[in-house]
Design an enzyme around this catalytic site. Sequence first.
Site, short mmCIF file in Angstrom:
data_model
loop_
_atom_site.label_atom_id
_atom_site.label_comp_id
_atom_site.label_asym_id
_atom_site.label_seq_id
_atom_site.Cartn_x
_atom_site.Cartn_y
_atom_site.Cartn_z
N TYR A 1 -77.01 7.20 4.49
CA TYR A 1 -76.34 8.43 4.92
C TYR A 1 -76.98 9.64 4.23
CZ TYR A 1 -72.71 11.91 5.57
OH TYR A 1 -72.04 13.06 5.87
N ASP A 2 -77.17 9.51 2.92
CA ASP A 2 -77.78 10.61 2.17
C ASP A 2 -79.15 10.95 2.70
OD1 ASP A 2 -75.63 10.87 0.59
OD2 ASP A 2 -76.44 9.73 -1.10
N LEU B 1 -37.67 18.68 11.39
CA LEU B 1 -37.02 17.51 11.97
C LEU B 1 -35.63 17.31 11.38
CD1 LEU B 1 -39.94 14.92 11.78
CD2 LEU B 1 -38.98 15.86 13.87
N GLU C 1 -43.56 6.52 13.94
CA GLU C 1 -44.72 6.91 13.14
C GLU C 1 -44.31 7.04 11.68
OE1 GLU C 1 -46.05 10.65 14.76
OE2 GLU C 1 -45.61 9.98 16.79
N LYS D 1 -43.78 9.01 8.30
CA LYS D 1 -43.62 10.42 7.95
C LYS D 1 -44.43 10.66 6.68
CE LYS D 1 -40.20 14.08 7.63
NZ LYS D 1 -40.66 14.74 6.42
N CYS E 1 -59.72 11.47 -31.71
CA CYS E 1 -59.96 10.67 -32.91
C CYS E 1 -61.28 11.18 -33.48
CB CYS E 1 -60.08 9.20 -32.51
SG CYS E 1 -60.82 8.16 -33.77
N LYS F 1 -35.14 9.07 7.04
CA LYS F 1 -35.58 9.30 5.67
C LYS F 1 -35.38 8.06 4.80
CE LYS F 1 -36.95 13.22 4.34
NZ LYS F 1 -36.46 14.39 4.02
N GLU G 1 -50.83 16.11 9.42
CA GLU G 1 -50.49 16.22 8.02
C GLU G 1 -51.73 16.05 7.15
OE1 GLU G 1 -47.34 16.89 7.88
OE2 GLU G 1 -46.59 16.48 5.86
N CYS H 1 -64.09 2.89 -34.19
CA CYS H 1 -62.73 2.97 -33.63
C CYS H 1 -62.61 1.96 -32.49
CB CYS H 1 -62.44 4.39 -33.12
SG CYS H 1 -60.86 4.48 -32.26
S1 IVH Z 1 -43.52 15.74 14.06
C1 IVH Z 1 -41.17 18.98 15.99
N1 IVH Z 1 -44.58 13.60 12.96
O1 IVH Z 1 -42.50 16.29 8.61
C2 IVH Z 1 -41.99 17.91 15.41
N2 IVH Z 1 -43.94 15.40 11.54
O2 IVH Z 1 -39.75 17.41 8.58
C3 IVH Z 1 -42.27 18.13 13.99
N3 IVH Z 1 -44.41 15.03 9.17
O3 IVH Z 1 -43.27 19.65 9.16
C4 IVH Z 1 -43.37 17.37 13.44
N4 IVH Z 1 -45.33 13.04 9.41
O4 IVH Z 1 -45.00 18.20 8.00
C5 IVH Z 1 -44.05 14.84 12.75
N5 IVH Z 1 -45.56 11.68 12.13
C6 IVH Z 1 -45.05 12.89 11.92
C7 IVH Z 1 -44.95 13.46 10.64
C8 IVH Z 1 -44.37 14.72 10.49
C9 IVH Z 1 -45.01 13.99 8.55
C10 IVH Z 1 -43.90 16.23 8.50
C11 IVH Z 1 -44.39 17.54 9.06
C12 IVH Z 1 -43.19 18.31 9.48
C13 IVH Z 1 -42.10 17.63 8.70
C14 IVH Z 1 -40.79 17.77 9.42
#
Ligand code: IVH
Length: 703
Positions: free
Chosen positions: A55-56, A103, A136, A138, A459, A341, A200, A466
């Site tokens: 790659y380099d 959310l 998905e 979070k 140290c 959550k 993200e 050591c």
């Molecule tokens: S959807 C309206 N999908 O969670 C839809 N958000 O609490 C909003 N986040 O600001 C975003 N993983 O920073 C979505 N798979 C995911 C996510 C995700 C992380 C974060 C994102 C958002 C926050 C909302």
Amino acid sequence: MSIQEQKLKLNQPVALDIMTQAEAERRVSELIHQIEYHNYRYYVLDDPQVTDAEYDALYQELKAIEGKFPELVSPDSPTQRVSIGEIVSEFPKVRHEVPMLSLSNVFNPQELAEWSVRAAKYLDRKGEYDYEYTIEPKIDGLSVALLYKNGVLVRGATRGDGITGDDITVNLKTLKSVPRKLRPADDGEELPEVLEVRGEVYIPISAFEKLNKELAERGEKLFANPRNSAAGSLRQKDSGITARRPLNIYLYTLAQKKGGPEIKTQWEALKYFERLGFRVAPNIKLCATQEEAVAAVQNWIDRRDSLDFEIDGAVIKINDFATQDKLGFVGRDPRWATAYKFPPREAVTRLNNIQWVNIRRTGTINPLAMLEPVNIGGTTVKSATLFNVDMIERLGLRIGDPVLVKRAGDVIPNVVKVMEERRTGTETPVVLPTVCPACGAPTTRREDESGDKDPRIYCTNTPYDCPGQMRDWIAFFGAVRGVDGMGEKIAHRLFDEGLVKDYADIYFLKKEQLLGLERFGEKLTDKLLSQIEASKQRPLANLLMALGIPQVGEKSAEMLANHFHSLEKVMVAAPETISGIKGMGLIAANKIVEFFGNPQNRAVVQKIIEVGVRVADPIEEDGGAKPFAGKTFVLTGTLVNYGRKQAEELLKKRGATIGSSVSKNTDVVIAGPEAGSKLTKAQQLGLTVIDEAGFTRLLEENP
Ligand code: IVH
């Protein structure tokens, strides 16, 4: 064919000094294409197809051509990605055309079911609560919006308050997983005129650990957790710093699209992102029922500890965009998505004590917080890293303090803060060690150039006096030499049990000695010994780095190896010679000379040389033997044990020229089975023809 499947052909490049503008142009575009492809393999698919060195080589070739033909440097070139450190005083503001929302939350299956019922009611779907959902992870990072016009990244922004964010385009461009240009798909799928995607940005947990370790070693401020490190890195005013941080991105939202293929669901959007060359989180599920959705969420909870990125929940989205549109929003939260959550993995406990046990090869003595044992997300936590004195001072820690401790992934927990309001008044100040706990030598705190206190305690002994420093040096040596199975724990044990006294001793380890150790079975022992043996052959640069010479990291070790080609030459080099190498400074030069001037270091290095470790690199350019210089070889047919390129390389290394057709100027024809007209012609001309066995012999006779 999509970008993932494209086969890359490597054309024989024309030498730079005779390259025409047109050839340069062609080669630049070829190289950009290849580098972007390998970036994609590496950063997006995590499945590189070439070695780092290969790659380099591509990258360096591109830089060289661009150096000679500056008019060919395009802003999209990968060489422009590690931007030359653009510095901004303040980020311009960006108004999001489509607001970046948040959310709603649910915390258990019951609440998830209620959320689903609410959505159904809103849609007037009586009794039918099952939709298709995507599940998905979070990701706990920072959301960003990327705007592409006709396939070109024109703007990258932070979320801000959801309506207005900061324009951080220059910084986002430094992320290798953010394409600057979307590649039109080979199957004719059109690129949209406008495309806005969101995702993200995060730092992998392992990379966060490494980053903090490096910052601690340099005496710089540390990040409290992966999320903070991502935020701090992304909001750098100097994009050169951002470029050096291991930032990554996962996409999850299609915010706008004009033109391009029709995308009707979240699932299709995620697949589309992948086609365009973006990263999408692994293991996303499309579920047909609530039950499946709950199971998929549970799967994320179960896997949470084994992931290399922090998640604080799972996101459930109704898959169909038309249904999403009908559902709309309540306030800032969409009705069509919610965050399930997970319990935060943090807890308040008591700081019982600070132990100064963690001594580094450089002499720093590092604190470890000893905690009142507490269960955090299923694991009993008894200790936490504090990195260095600076962290203790920044947190304002006192012994006996109630502290908030957070656990990320599978790594050692962090002390996040002191819960001051819960102090009882009986807490006592932290006493810094005045002597090294490993060897008893007095400790010292240095001052840096600006007169600031170095945040570390040292140290005052050398590693040879050591044991704390020496055992870490051995672990460092093993890690740099790539000895698998000789992690920190094992390295320390080898030292503590008296099997090795310095890093050279690992090359003298005997099987019987290792088998004598508890839990060292036949298999583990053999594996370790073969790993150690294999490490003997690593290139000189690797050895130079592993020696742990102050100021000699990967880059300078490379420079030294390229210049001197042998350890012995480095050992006797004068400081002026070393600092004369481009990129090497006088400070480093003096450190190197000082290192090799120390008789104890010399004695260990001597053992390394005597035990048969590779201490020299072959000189490639001109010094090597060229037995075939001036001879033209032609290859025909197929060889069983050599690839065509490989065979050519072996000949070229020995000075041969490779001909493409047979003529009276050909000296030797190497013919494998299925050789055709070239062989006939060679026989007609009465040339020397050899088969594969003859070729092998020839190579052996002319090493
Ligand atoms: S959807 C309206 N999908 O969670 C839809 N958000 O609490 C909003 N986040 O600001 C975003 N993983 O920073 C979505 N798979 C995911 C996510 C995700 C992380 C974060 C994102 C958002 C926050 C909302």
